[in-house]
Write an enzyme that holds these catalytic residues in place. Structure first.
Site, PDB file in Angstrom:
ATOM      1  N   THR A  86       0.866  -1.191   0.000  1.00 40.40           N
ATOM      2  CA  THR A  86       0.000   0.000   0.000  1.00 40.40           C
ATOM      3  C   THR A  86       0.901   1.239   0.000  1.00 40.40           C
ATOM      4  OG1 THR A  86      -0.108  -0.183   2.423  1.00 40.40           O
ATOM      5  CG2 THR A  86      -1.955  -1.064   1.190  1.00 40.40           C
ATOM      6  N   ARG A 160       8.444  -6.475  12.662  1.00 39.17           N
ATOM      7  CA  ARG A 160       9.482  -5.535  12.241  1.00 39.17           C
ATOM      8  C   ARG A 160      10.458  -6.270  11.347  1.00 39.17           C
ATOM      9  NH1 ARG A 160      11.332  -4.559  18.121  1.00 39.17           N
ATOM     10  NH2 ARG A 160      10.745  -6.740  17.985  1.00 39.17           N
ATOM     11  N   GLU A 161      10.861  -5.621  10.264  1.00 38.79           N
ATOM     12  CA  GLU A 161      11.839  -6.248   9.381  1.00 38.79           C
ATOM     13  C   GLU A 161      13.136  -6.469  10.149  1.00 38.79           C
ATOM     14  OE1 GLU A 161      12.091  -4.129   5.686  1.00 38.79           O
ATOM     15  OE2 GLU A 161       9.912  -4.010   5.547  1.00 38.79           O
ATOM     16  N   LEU A 258      12.936   4.733  22.061  1.00 42.51           N
ATOM     17  CA  LEU A 258      13.296   5.933  22.821  1.00 42.51           C
ATOM     18  C   LEU A 258      14.798   6.075  23.045  1.00 42.51           C
ATOM     19  CD1 LEU A 258      10.315   6.203  25.353  1.00 42.51           C
ATOM     20  CD2 LEU A 258      10.980   7.878  23.632  1.00 42.51           C
ATOM     21  N   CYS A 268       7.556   1.549   6.217  1.00 42.21           N
ATOM     22  CA  CYS A 268       6.297   1.648   6.974  1.00 42.21           C
ATOM     23  C   CYS A 268       6.103   2.944   7.745  1.00 42.21           C
ATOM     24  CB  CYS A 268       6.202   0.456   7.921  1.00 42.21           C
ATOM     25  SG  CYS A 268       6.132  -1.064   6.982  1.00 42.21           S
TER      26      CYS A 268
HETATM   27  N1  LIG Z   1       7.141  -4.574   5.920  1.00 40.49           N
HETATM   28  C1  LIG Z   1       6.673  -4.631   7.139  1.00 40.49           C
HETATM   29  O1  LIG Z   1       7.426  -4.775   8.092  1.00 40.49           O
HETATM   30  C2  LIG Z   1       5.212  -4.515   7.412  1.00 40.49           C
HETATM   31  C3  LIG Z   1       4.294  -4.130   6.424  1.00 40.49           C
HETATM   32  N2  LIG Z   1       2.969  -3.981   6.724  1.00 40.49           N
HETATM   33  C4  LIG Z   1       1.997  -3.628   5.699  1.00 40.49           C
HETATM   34  O2  LIG Z   1       1.755  -4.803   4.909  1.00 40.49           O
HETATM   35  C5  LIG Z   1       1.564  -4.455   3.537  1.00 40.49           C
HETATM   36  C6  LIG Z   1       2.592  -5.192   2.697  1.00 40.49           C
HETATM   37  O3  LIG Z   1       3.888  -4.732   3.081  1.00 40.49           O
HETATM   38  P1  LIG Z   1       5.205  -5.435   2.544  1.00 40.49           P
HETATM   39  O4  LIG Z   1       5.068  -6.903   2.678  1.00 40.49           O
HETATM   40  O5  LIG Z   1       6.337  -4.736   3.188  1.00 40.49           O
HETATM   41  O6  LIG Z   1       5.115  -5.031   1.002  1.00 40.49           O
HETATM   42  P2  LIG Z   1       6.060  -5.468  -0.205  1.00 40.49           P
HETATM   43  O7  LIG Z   1       6.097  -4.313  -1.120  1.00 40.49           O
HETATM   44  O8  LIG Z   1       7.340  -6.052   0.327  1.00 40.49           O
HETATM   45  O9  LIG Z   1       5.248  -6.660  -0.884  1.00 40.49           O
HETATM   46  C7  LIG Z   1       4.012  -6.511  -1.488  1.00 40.49           C
HETATM   47  C8  LIG Z   1       3.857  -7.628  -2.515  1.00 40.49           C
HETATM   48  O10 LIG Z   1       2.546  -7.583  -3.061  1.00 40.49           O
HETATM   49  C9  LIG Z   1       2.643  -7.981  -4.418  1.00 40.49           C
HETATM   50  N3  LIG Z   1       1.426  -7.599  -5.122  1.00 40.49           N
HETATM   51  C10 LIG Z   1       1.034  -6.356  -5.500  1.00 40.49           C
HETATM   52  N4  LIG Z   1      -0.161  -6.424  -6.111  1.00 40.49           N
HETATM   53  C11 LIG Z   1      -0.542  -7.716  -6.097  1.00 40.49           C
HETATM   54  C12 LIG Z   1      -1.682  -8.419  -6.559  1.00 40.49           C
HETATM   55  N5  LIG Z   1      -2.688  -7.773  -7.181  1.00 40.49           N
HETATM   56  N6  LIG Z   1      -1.740  -9.755  -6.393  1.00 40.49           N
HETATM   57  C13 LIG Z   1      -0.745 -10.409  -5.775  1.00 40.49           C
HETATM   58  N7  LIG Z   1       0.383  -9.802  -5.312  1.00 40.49           N
HETATM   59  C14 LIG Z   1       0.473  -8.474  -5.475  1.00 40.49           C
HETATM   60  C15 LIG Z   1       3.909  -7.305  -4.905  1.00 40.49           C
HETATM   61  O11 LIG Z   1       4.410  -7.900  -6.093  1.00 40.49           O
HETATM   62  C16 LIG Z   1       4.828  -7.519  -3.697  1.00 40.49           C
HETATM   63  O12 LIG Z   1       5.556  -8.726  -3.811  1.00 40.49           O
HETATM   64  C17 LIG Z   1       1.646  -2.933   3.483  1.00 40.49           C
HETATM   65  O13 LIG Z   1       0.341  -2.424   3.623  1.00 40.49           O
HETATM   66  C18 LIG Z   1       2.470  -2.572   4.708  1.00 40.49           C
HETATM   67  O14 LIG Z   1       2.179  -1.286   5.183  1.00 40.49           O
HETATM   68  C19 LIG Z   1       2.482  -4.226   7.964  1.00 40.49           C
HETATM   69  C20 LIG Z   1       3.333  -4.616   8.976  1.00 40.49           C
HETATM   70  C21 LIG Z   1       4.749  -4.807   8.768  1.00 40.49           C
HETATM   71  O1  LIG Z   2       3.837  -1.516   9.965  1.00 40.26           O
HETATM   72  C1  LIG Z   2       4.955  -1.876   9.703  1.00 40.26           C
HETATM   73  O2  LIG Z   2       5.295  -2.062   8.568  1.00 40.26           O
HETATM   74  C2  LIG Z   2       5.960  -2.114  10.774  1.00 40.26           C
HETATM   75  O3  LIG Z   2       6.695  -0.880  10.879  1.00 40.26           O
HETATM   76  C3  LIG Z   2       7.694  -0.889  11.849  1.00 40.26           C
HETATM   77  O4  LIG Z   2       8.629  -1.936  11.599  1.00 40.26           O
HETATM   78  P1  LIG Z   2       9.952  -1.736  10.700  1.00 40.26           P
HETATM   79  O5  LIG Z   2       9.823  -0.492   9.898  1.00 40.26           O
HETATM   80  O6  LIG Z   2      10.183  -3.018  10.017  1.00 40.26           O
HETATM   81  O7  LIG Z   2      11.144  -1.608  11.758  1.00 40.26           O
HETATM   82  P2  LIG Z   2      11.368  -0.786  13.112  1.00 40.26           P
HETATM   83  O8  LIG Z   2      12.226  -1.612  13.958  1.00 40.26           O
HETATM   84  O9  LIG Z   2      10.098  -0.302  13.682  1.00 40.26           O
HETATM   85  O10 LIG Z   2      12.252   0.425  12.603  1.00 40.26           O
HETATM   86  C4  LIG Z   2      11.705   1.511  11.860  1.00 40.26           C
HETATM   87  C5  LIG Z   2      12.709   2.642  11.825  1.00 40.26           C
HETATM   88  O11 LIG Z   2      12.858   3.180  13.119  1.00 40.26           O
HETATM   89  C6  LIG Z   2      14.233   3.172  13.497  1.00 40.26           C
HETATM   90  N1  LIG Z   2      14.327   2.946  14.947  1.00 40.26           N
HETATM   91  C7  LIG Z   2      13.798   1.840  15.497  1.00 40.26           C
HETATM   92  C8  LIG Z   2      13.886   1.639  16.865  1.00 40.26           C
HETATM   93  C9  LIG Z   2      14.511   2.608  17.660  1.00 40.26           C
HETATM   94  O12 LIG Z   2      14.615   2.496  18.904  1.00 40.26           O
HETATM   95  N2  LIG Z   2      15.026   3.710  17.074  1.00 40.26           N
HETATM   96  C10 LIG Z   2      14.948   3.890  15.719  1.00 40.26           C
HETATM   97  O13 LIG Z   2      15.427   4.915  15.211  1.00 40.26           O
HETATM   98  C11 LIG Z   2      14.873   2.059  12.686  1.00 40.26           C
HETATM   99  O14 LIG Z   2      16.252   2.232  12.558  1.00 40.26           O
HETATM  100  C12 LIG Z   2      14.122   2.219  11.379  1.00 40.26           C
HETATM  101  O15 LIG Z   2      14.674   3.242  10.591  1.00 40.26           O
HETATM  102  C13 LIG Z   2       6.948  -1.136  13.183  1.00 40.26           C
HETATM  103  O16 LIG Z   2       7.779  -0.911  14.204  1.00 40.26           O
HETATM  104  C14 LIG Z   2       6.336  -2.531  13.191  1.00 40.26           C
HETATM  105  O17 LIG Z   2       5.710  -2.804  14.444  1.00 40.26           O
HETATM  106  C15 LIG Z   2       5.306  -2.486  12.081  1.00 40.26           C
HETATM  107  O18 LIG Z   2       4.689  -3.739  11.954  1.00 40.26           O
END
Ligand SMILES: NC(=O)C1=CN([C@@H]2O[C@H](COP(=O)(O)OP(=O)(O)OC[C@H]3O[C@@H](n4cnc5c(N)ncnc54)[C@H](O)[C@@H]3O)[C@@H](O)[C@H]2O)C=CC1
Ligand SMILES: O=C(O)[C@H]1O[C@H](OP(=O)(O)OP(=O)(O)OC[C@H]2O[C@@H](n3ccc(=O)[nH]c3=O)[C@H](O)[C@@H]2O)[C@H](O)[C@@H](O)[C@@H]1O
Length: 442
Positions: A86, A160-161, A258, A268
Site C-alpha cells: 500500500t 518488524r523487518e 526511545l 512503513c
Molecule cells: N514490511 C513490514 O514490516 C510490514 C508491512 N505492513 C503492511 O503490509 C503491507 C505489505 O507490506 P510489505 O510486505 O512490506 O510489502 P512489499 O512491497 O514487500 O510486498 C508486497 C507484494 O505484493 C505484491 N502484489 C502487488 N499487487 C498484487 C496483486 N494484485 N496480487 C498479488 N500480489 C500483489 C507485490 O508484487 C509484492 O511482492 C503494506 O500495507 C504494509 O504497510 C504491515 C506490517 C509490517
Molecule cells: O507496519 C509496519 O510495517 C511495521 O513498521 C515498523 O517496523 P519496521 O519499519 O520493520 O522496523 P522498526 O524496527 O520499527 O524500525 C523503523 C525505523 O525506526 C528506526 N528505529 C527503530 C527503533 C529505535 O529504537 N530507534 C529507531 O530509530 C529504525 O532504525 C528504522 O529506521 C513497526 O515498528 C512494526 O511494528 C510495524 O509492523
C-alpha cells in the site's frame, strides 16, 4: 486450515512460512513471477534471519507453495489473507489499488464457486477503510452480503523487518477487527499455537490501532533524537539520560523507540505518517504534532550532514566511507532508508563515497526495493561493498550507521587519527582518545 496469501513481500512471505509452520496448508500468490519461483524453490524472497531456513523446511514438507493462478488459490482455500503493498500516492494517501483488485478478484471467484470464504486484510489501511470501502467492493463482486458465508476481517501485522519471524511468533497481541463474529472465529484459528492476547473488535478500531502504533513509534524516535540533539548541545550525555528515562515503565509505556540514534525510515513508518496526515487533511483536522514528525526526522539527517561538512570546512577532502545502507541492520530493505538519504546528500555535495553493507547484495534485490535504490542512487552498485581494507585505508571520514561485529573490529583497527561520525553509539569507538570522534546525540 487451507489458506491463500496474496502478496509475497515482507509480510506475505513471512506470514506464509510461519502459518505453514503452525500446521496450515498455505498457497502464496504474487504478480512477480520471480517471487513465486523463489518460494517454490524453497527460497525466501526476502533476506533476513530465520526466514531462509524456515521457508526451505515448510516448502519441502509440502505445506507452503506459490502460484500465479489467483482464482485457483481462492477456489482451493477457505480463507485468503491480503498482504499486498500500500505505497504512498502522490497526494500522501496510501494506494489501495492492489488491495481492492485482490478483494474484487476474491469476490468474483467465490461468486463462481458458491463456497464460503473469509477475507483477512493484513495490509495496513486507513481507519474506516474495510467497512466503508472494501466491504461494498467484496459484496458487489461476490454477489452476497457479508455474513452470508462471506467474512471480512482486518487483522493488523506488527512485525518488524530484521526480526520478522520472531515478531510473528511473539506478537504484542493478535487483533481481529471483524464485521461478523463468525469471521473472527474463523480468523482466530489461524493463530492457534501463538501465545498472545487475542482481542476482538470492530475493523475501524483495529485499523486505527495499527496506524497509530506506527505514528507513535515515529513520534517516540523523533522525541528521543530531539532530546539527543538538545542535550548534546549542552554537553549532556543523552544516551545516559534516556537509558534512565526508559526505566520508568509506570508513566512511560515502554522504552522501545526511545534510544537516541539516527533518523528513522523504512517502508512503513514514513508511509503511515503520510497516510495519517492525508486522512487529517481530507477531514480538515489539524495535527500540529504529527505534522512535524517527518520534518524533525529530516532535521536529524541534516544535523549529521552538518557534522560531516564541518570537517570539510576544516580542510578534509570530500571523501568518506558510510557503513550501513539498508534502513536498519539485519535486513536488505533499502526503501526510505535514512542512510540512503544521507548518502544521496553526500553524493550531491560532491563526495567520493564508499558504502559498506554486507546485508545488501545487489544480485538479490527485487521489486520495489530494487526500484527505490535505482531511483535514489542510480550508480549505487559502483559505490557498494568495495574491498573493506582498501576502503578503510583510503578514507579519512568514517560514518558508522550500522556494521557487523567483524567489520566494527576492522574499523577499530583503522580508526586512529581519522574522523568517525557515529550514528550507532559504538562504545569501543566512543571511548577512544586517538580519533576525531563525533556521536550524533552524544
Ligand atoms: N514490511 C513490514 O514490516 C510490514 C508491512 N505492513 C503492511 O503490509 C503491507 C505489505 O507490506 P510489505 O510486505 O512490506 O510489502 P512489499 O512491497 O514487500 O510486498 C508486497 C507484494 O505484493 C505484491 N502484489 C502487488 N499487487 C498484487 C496483486 N494484485 N496480487 C498479488 N500480489 C500483489 C507485490 O508484487 C509484492 O511482492 C503494506 O500495507 C504494509 O504497510 C504491515 C506490517 C509490517
Ligand atoms: O507496519 C509496519 O510495517 C511495521 O513498521 C515498523 O517496523 P519496521 O519499519 O520493520 O522496523 P522498526 O524496527 O520499527 O524500525 C523503523 C525505523 O525506526 C528506526 N528505529 C527503530 C527503533 C529505535 O529504537 N530507534 C529507531 O530509530 C529504525 O532504525 C528504522 O529506521 C513497526 O515498528 C512494526 O511494528 C510495524 O509492523
Amino acid at each position: 486450515m487451507k489458506l491463500s496469501i496474496f502478496g509475497l513481500g515482507y509480510v506475505g512471505a513471512v506470514s506464509g512460512a510461519c502459518l505453514a509452520d503452525l500446521g496450515h496448508q498455505v498457497t502464496g500468490v504474487d504478480l512477480n513471477p520471480e517471487k513465486v519461483a523463489r518460494i517454490n524453490a524453497g527460497e525466501a524472497p526476502i533476506y533476513e534471519a530465520l526466514i531462509g531456513e524456515l521457508t526451505e523446511r515448510v516448502v519441502s514438507q509440502g505445506r507452503f507453495s506459490a502460484t500465479a493462478d489467483q482464482n485457483a488459490a481462492v477456489r482451493d482455500t477457505e480463507l485468503s489473507i491480503i498482504s499486498v503493498g500500500t505505497p504512498t500516492a502522490a497526494d500522501g494517501s496510501p494506494m489501495m489499488d492492489a488491495v481492492e483488485a485482490v478483494t474484487r478478484m476474491i469476490g468474483e471467484t467465490v461468486r463462481e464457486s458458491g463456497k464460503a470464504h473469509t477475507v483477512v486484510v493484513r495490509s495496513t489501511v486507513t481507519p474506516g477503510y474495510c467497512a466503508g470501502t472494501l466491504a461494498p467492493v467484496l459484496e458487489a463482486a461476490a454477489g452476497r452480503r457479508i455474513g452470508d458465508g462471506l467474512h471480512l476481517v482486518f487483522n493488523p501485522e506488527f512485525l518488524r523487518e530484521g526480526s520478522s519471524v520472531r515478531d510473528f511468533r511473539e506478537p504484542p497481541f493478535t487483533i481481529l477487527g471483524s464485521m461478523t463474529d463468525e469471521g473472527a472465529d474463523i480468523a482466530a484459528r489461524l493463530y492457534d499455537g501463538i501465545d498472545a492476547p487475542l482481542i476482538r473488535t470492530d475493523p475501524g478500531v483495529a485499523e486505527s490501532i495499527k496506524i497509530l502504533s506506527n505514528a507513535f513509534h515515529a513520534l517516540k524516535i523523533s522525541f528521543a533524537n530531539e532530546a539527543g540533539r538538545l542535550l548534546k548541545s549542552s554537553g549532556i550525555d543523552a544516551t545516559e539520560a534516556m537509558r534512565i528515562f526508559v526505566q520508568d515503565t509506570v508513566l512511560n509505556a515502554s522504552g522501545a523507540y526511545l534510544r537516541p540514534g539516527f533518523a528513522f525510515g523504512g517502508s512503513c513508518l514514513p508511509k503511515d505518517i503520510r497516510a495519517i496526515l492525508s486522512m487529517a487533511s481530507a477531514s480538515r483536522t489539524d495535527l500540529p504534532v504529527l505534522s512535524a514528525v517527518m520534518g524533525s526526522n529530516r532535521a536529524h539527517i541534516d544535523t549529521v550532514l552538518g557534522m560531516i561538512m564541518a570537517r570539510i570546512a576544516e580542510g578534509k577532502p570530500r571523501k568518506a566511507a558510510l557503513f550501513g545502507l539498508s534502513f536498519k541492520p539485519g535486513t536488505d530493505d533499502l526503501r526510505e532508508s535514512p542512510y540512503v538519504a544521507l548518502a544521496e546528500k553526500l553524493i550531491g555535495k560532491g563526495f567520493d563515497l564508499s558504502i559498506i553493507d554486507p546485508w545488501v547484495k545487489t544480485s538479490r534485490l527485487l521489486g520495489k526495493n530494487k526500484a527505490f535504490i535505482e531511483q535514489e542512487i542510480p550508480h549505487f552498485e559502483a559505490l557498494l561493498n568495495r574491498d573493506l581494507e582498501t576502503t578503510l585505508a583510503q578514507n579519512d571520514i568514517l560514518i558508522i550507521g550500522h556494521a557487523s561485529a567483524e567489520h566494527l573490529a576492522l574499523i577499530g583497527e583503522h580508526a586512529a587519527g581519522k574522523t568517525v561520525v557515529d550514528l550507532a553509539n559504538i562504545a569501543a569507538l566512543r571511548e577512544r582518545g586517538d580519533i576525531d570522534y563525533e556521536g550524533v546525540c552524544w
